[in-house]
Every structure is written in C-alpha cells, then in structure tokens.
Scaffold this motif. Structure first.
Motif, mmCIF file in Angstrom:
data_model
loop_
_atom_site.group_PDB
_atom_site.id
_atom_site.type_symbol
_atom_site.label_atom_id
_atom_site.label_comp_id
_atom_site.label_asym_id
_atom_site.label_seq_id
_atom_site.Cartn_x
_atom_site.Cartn_y
_atom_site.Cartn_z
ATOM 1 N N GLN A 49 0.847 -1.193 0.000
ATOM 2 C CA GLN A 49 0.000 0.000 0.000
ATOM 3 C C GLN A 49 0.884 1.245 0.000
ATOM 4 O O GLN A 49 2.020 1.217 0.462
ATOM 5 C CB GLN A 49 -0.916 0.022 1.220
ATOM 6 C CG GLN A 49 -2.059 1.013 1.156
ATOM 7 C CD GLN A 49 -2.904 0.890 -0.099
ATOM 8 O OE1 GLN A 49 -2.592 1.558 -1.091
ATOM 9 N NE2 GLN A 49 -3.949 0.060 -0.064
ATOM 10 N N LYS A 50 0.350 2.314 -0.569
ATOM 11 C CA LYS A 50 1.012 3.618 -0.464
ATOM 12 C C LYS A 50 -0.008 4.637 0.022
ATOM 13 O O LYS A 50 -1.209 4.508 -0.213
ATOM 14 C CB LYS A 50 1.630 4.044 -1.793
ATOM 15 C CG LYS A 50 0.718 4.052 -2.995
ATOM 16 C CD LYS A 50 1.521 4.311 -4.260
ATOM 17 C CE LYS A 50 0.643 4.266 -5.500
ATOM 18 N NZ LYS A 50 1.422 4.431 -6.743
ATOM 19 N N ILE A 109 -5.676 -5.111 2.644
ATOM 20 C CA ILE A 109 -4.954 -3.874 2.300
ATOM 21 C C ILE A 109 -4.242 -4.027 0.960
ATOM 22 O O ILE A 109 -4.289 -3.132 0.105
ATOM 23 C CB ILE A 109 -3.940 -3.534 3.419
ATOM 24 C CG1 ILE A 109 -4.680 -3.058 4.669
ATOM 25 C CG2 ILE A 109 -2.937 -2.475 2.951
ATOM 26 C CD1 ILE A 109 -3.814 -3.009 5.916
ATOM 27 N N TYR A 110 -3.611 -5.168 0.760
ATOM 28 C CA TYR A 110 -2.898 -5.398 -0.504
ATOM 29 C C TYR A 110 -3.886 -5.537 -1.663
ATOM 30 O O TYR A 110 -3.608 -5.070 -2.778
ATOM 31 C CB TYR A 110 -2.026 -6.632 -0.380
ATOM 32 C CG TYR A 110 -1.149 -6.896 -1.582
ATOM 33 C CD1 TYR A 110 -0.531 -5.851 -2.266
ATOM 34 C CD2 TYR A 110 -0.932 -8.190 -2.042
ATOM 35 C CE1 TYR A 110 0.274 -6.088 -3.363
ATOM 36 C CE2 TYR A 110 -0.134 -8.438 -3.135
ATOM 37 C CZ TYR A 110 0.478 -7.391 -3.799
ATOM 38 O OH TYR A 110 1.270 -7.637 -4.888
ATOM 39 N N TYR A 117 -4.224 0.370 -8.024
ATOM 40 C CA TYR A 117 -3.020 0.806 -8.742
ATOM 41 C C TYR A 117 -2.502 -0.191 -9.789
ATOM 42 O O TYR A 117 -1.701 0.193 -10.638
ATOM 43 C CB TYR A 117 -1.889 1.073 -7.743
ATOM 44 C CG TYR A 117 -2.189 2.160 -6.746
ATOM 45 C CD1 TYR A 117 -2.231 3.496 -7.139
ATOM 46 C CD2 TYR A 117 -2.421 1.865 -5.402
ATOM 47 C CE1 TYR A 117 -2.504 4.504 -6.215
ATOM 48 C CE2 TYR A 117 -2.694 2.866 -4.478
ATOM 49 C CZ TYR A 117 -2.737 4.175 -4.891
ATOM 50 O OH TYR A 117 -2.994 5.171 -3.989
ATOM 51 N N CYS A 118 -2.943 -1.445 -9.712
ATOM 52 C CA CYS A 118 -2.326 -2.469 -10.558
ATOM 53 C C CYS A 118 -3.313 -3.190 -11.463
ATOM 54 O O CYS A 118 -2.966 -4.218 -12.050
ATOM 55 C CB CYS A 118 -1.594 -3.497 -9.678
ATOM 56 S SG CYS A 118 -0.387 -2.780 -8.563
ATOM 57 N N GLY A 119 -4.526 -2.680 -11.542
ATOM 58 C CA GLY A 119 -5.500 -3.320 -12.423
ATOM 59 C C GLY A 119 -6.042 -4.626 -11.902
ATOM 60 O O GLY A 119 -6.542 -5.457 -12.662
ATOM 61 N N GLY A 120 -5.956 -4.856 -10.600
ATOM 62 C CA GLY A 120 -6.505 -6.074 -10.012
ATOM 63 C C GLY A 120 -5.470 -7.161 -9.824
ATOM 64 O O GLY A 120 -4.284 -6.967 -10.061
ATOM 65 N N GLY A 121 -5.943 -8.321 -9.397
ATOM 66 C CA GLY A 121 -5.067 -9.448 -9.109
ATOM 67 C C GLY A 121 -5.515 -10.108 -7.814
ATOM 68 O O GLY A 121 -6.366 -9.585 -7.091
#
Length: 378
Positions: A49-50, A109-110, A117-121
């Motif tokens: 997280q940021k 959180i991840y 930010y990463c388009g899912g996963g």
C-alpha cells in the motif's frame, strides 16, 4: 558519482543537485520510483500500500507499507532534501499503528492496492508467490513486535541518526538510505545507498538474526505440514537414489515443499515440488540477472517442440516477465497429505525429473557455453 568515457579513458563528475531545484516532489516522484522498484533498497520487498491511512481515530498517512521475505511489515518514510527532525517519531507512530494488523487485514490492504493501482489481481496468491509458499496457512504475517522501519532522505539530521542507532541497539530494525539526484546533460540519475547500517554491518547482523531464527526453529515444535514434508522427502530421497539419480546423493531431507538439485548452470536448478494438492517437477531459472533469466527461458522456449517431444508431454512455460525468475513445469494432482499416495507420488517425481533432465540437459549445456563466452543477450 562519475561518468566514464571509455573512448577518452576519462571520468567526469556528475553534478549533484537538490530535489527542490529539479522540481521533484516526494509523493509524485520519489515515492513512485520506490513503489515501482522496491529492490532499490537492497532487498526484495512487496509494496502492499502507499499513502496508507487505515488507522483508527487518526487521519495520518504513511508513505509506503511493504512486506519483506519473512512476512514482516516494513514502514517506509520518504523525505527529499532533508529528513526533518520529527520523521522518527512519525514513523514510530505508524509502526505502532500497523503492529496490530492481522493476516486477513494485510491481505485486504494489498487487495485494495492491487485493485486501485495495478488493475486487479489475487492478493493472497501474490503474497504466496512472493514468500515462496504454497498456502498462506503455512506462514504468519506481521508476527510479534518485529515490524521494521526504513527512512529515506538526501540528508539526515543528527536527531534522526541518533534515534535510529538507539533503536537498533534495542533490536528494532530501523535503517536509513541516502538518496541523491545527479544530472549529466539532460539525463537524471539517482543514487540510493544505505548509511545505517553500513552494508558490511547489515550482512553481519542478518547472519546473526538467521542463526537465532534457526536455533529457535530447531528448538520449537514443528507444524504438521513441516513434519509431513520431512517424512515425505526422507522416503523420496531413498527412492530417488535407488533409481540411480545420483544428483540426490548429497541432498538432505527438508521441511520445505521443494527439493532442489543443480543443473550445471549457475542459478538454474531442478525442483521437485510436494504440496497438499499436487506433485510437480520444474526447471527454475533464478540467476541474479533478470535479463539472463529471460534470455535463457526464451532460448529454451524457441526449442519448445523439440523439448516437449523428448519429454513426452506438454510443459507449462512460465516466463513471468514481471518477475526476475522464470520456470518450466509439469504437474500431476495428488492428495499429498495422504501417506498412502506417497509411493505413487515419489515414483512419479523420479520418473518425470529424469525425463525433464533428459529433455533439457543438452540444451542447458549449450546455453551455458554461450553464457560463458558472452554470446548471450545479443
């Protein structure tokens, strides 16, 4: 920092600059650089997280939150030209806040980070891959009070360095990295170097920590899965040696879910995998240089038809472009925790690791010669 001009056999000093002079900002620039390349801090970290603000009764935000390879949370605080006086107090508050996060909360959180930010996963699956475990049930995330702190700035005030050294004396893993921008013509460079502890001191302390962890592990009571793996690999190694697979003559049973043996190529190994749901054989290409790993994989994949014909089945080719390593796999489902299935699993592993070596061995020897002669990556 110097630029080398080989044609003139001279070096030229790069111009050290301030972030403010270059209109570079903490959140938009430095934070994004580190989020995209966390191994710039000298180890493998997973940014989860940021601008994390999930604290009860406060609106404060920490810059970056990460996991290390031991499942510990790492609080990363970034400053630019000056660390300021209060950064250690700020980071200590954040570390206290996150110390109570549970495994479920960390995964959530991840997941939010991936979605935003990463388009899912799949957060749980990616954490498993990062920690190199089959299931998250095998590990503890954020154990005890061993959360870590990393401070980043171009210059550290004495108040900060003194506090960090005091924290380290009290067995709190706090570190300082100096980040300095340089320019050469139109090019921008950033130098990131550890200042507390020095690399030499860090290696010594890591070694001592590993020794202490090993001692605690030996003294502790192993979990059921660890006992099963140790028992499984003990039986498997006896059977593999009986098959004449000499590569396992000097390998000891382990509590891990994998068993590795060399291929003759540095950083490239054959793995046997034993898990709850399957048995697997694989070639793991895990050299230090990512470009070499991808070159080796691509060269092997260019011979895919030939290799699979020799192997006798289709293989699972996992280039994993975003990762440093690559793998070539073949698996079969088993109920691995049922001891009655072990003889069949062990027979299968012995049969197919021999086939994998037969299909890849000569190709690896050829590619290794190219590596040694410097013909690769051309």
């Amino acid at each position: 920092m110097f630029q080398v001009d080989l044609s003139k056999n001279r070096i030229q000093k790069l111009e050290e600059r301030r972030f403010s002079d270059l209109n570079l900002r903490e959140r938009e620039h430095l934070q994004e650089w580190l989020a995209g390349q966390p191994d710039a801090l000298g180890e493998e970290l997973l940014i989860i997280q940021k601008e994390f603000d999930g604290f009860a009764d406060t609106r404060e935000r920490l810059d970056l939150l990460a996991l290390d390879k031991d499942g510990q949370l790492v609080v990363i605080e970034n400053k630019l030209d000056d660390s300021g006086r209060d950064v250690t107090w700020q980071a200590l508050k954040y570390t206290a806040y996150v110390s109570g996060l549970t495994k479920t909360q960390i995964i959530d959180i991840y997941q939010q980070y991936l979605d935003r930010y990463c388009g899912g996963g799949n957060a749980a699956a990616q954490i498993c891959e990062f920690l190199d475990v089959e299931e998250l049930g095998e590990v503890i995330l954020n154990p005890g009070n061993d959360q870590r702190l990393i401070f980043i700035a171009a210059n550290f005030r004495k108040e900060v360095t003194s506090t960090v050294l005091w924290l380290r004396e009290h067995r709190i893993d706090a570190r300082c990295f100096k980040v300095v921008p340089y320019v050469f013509g139109e090019e921008l460079f950033v130098d990131i170097q550890p200042v507390i502890p020095t690399p030499e001191a860090a290696d010594f302390m890591i070694g001592m920590a590993e020794k202490e962890t090993e001692a605690k592990t030996v003294q502790g009571v192993q979990r059921r899965s660890h006992k099963l793996r140790l028992e499984f690999w003990t039986q498997a190694l006896d059977a593999l040696r009986a098959r004449g697979l000499s590569r396992y003559n000097n390998i000891s049973p382990t509590k891990d879910h994998w068993l590795s043996s060399g291929t003759g190529v540095s950083g490239v190994v054959y793995n046997l995998i034993y898990s709850k749901d399957e048995a697997r054989v694989e070639l793991s290409i895990q050299k230090a240089d990512k470009a070499e790993n991808k070159w080796l994989f691509d060269e092997l994949e260019s011979k895919r038809d030939e290799i699979e014909k020799e192997f006798g089945a289709e293989l699972n080719w996992k280039r994993m472009g975003e990762k440093k390593s690559s793998r070539i796999e073949y698996a079969k489902p088993f109920d691995g925790f049922n001891r009655e299935n072990w003889p069949e699993m062990i027979e299968w592993l012995g049969q197919y690791i021999a086939k994998l070596d037969g299909a890849l061995g000569d190709q690896l020897k050829r590619l290794n010669q190219s590596l040694k002669s410097g013909e690769n990556l051309v």
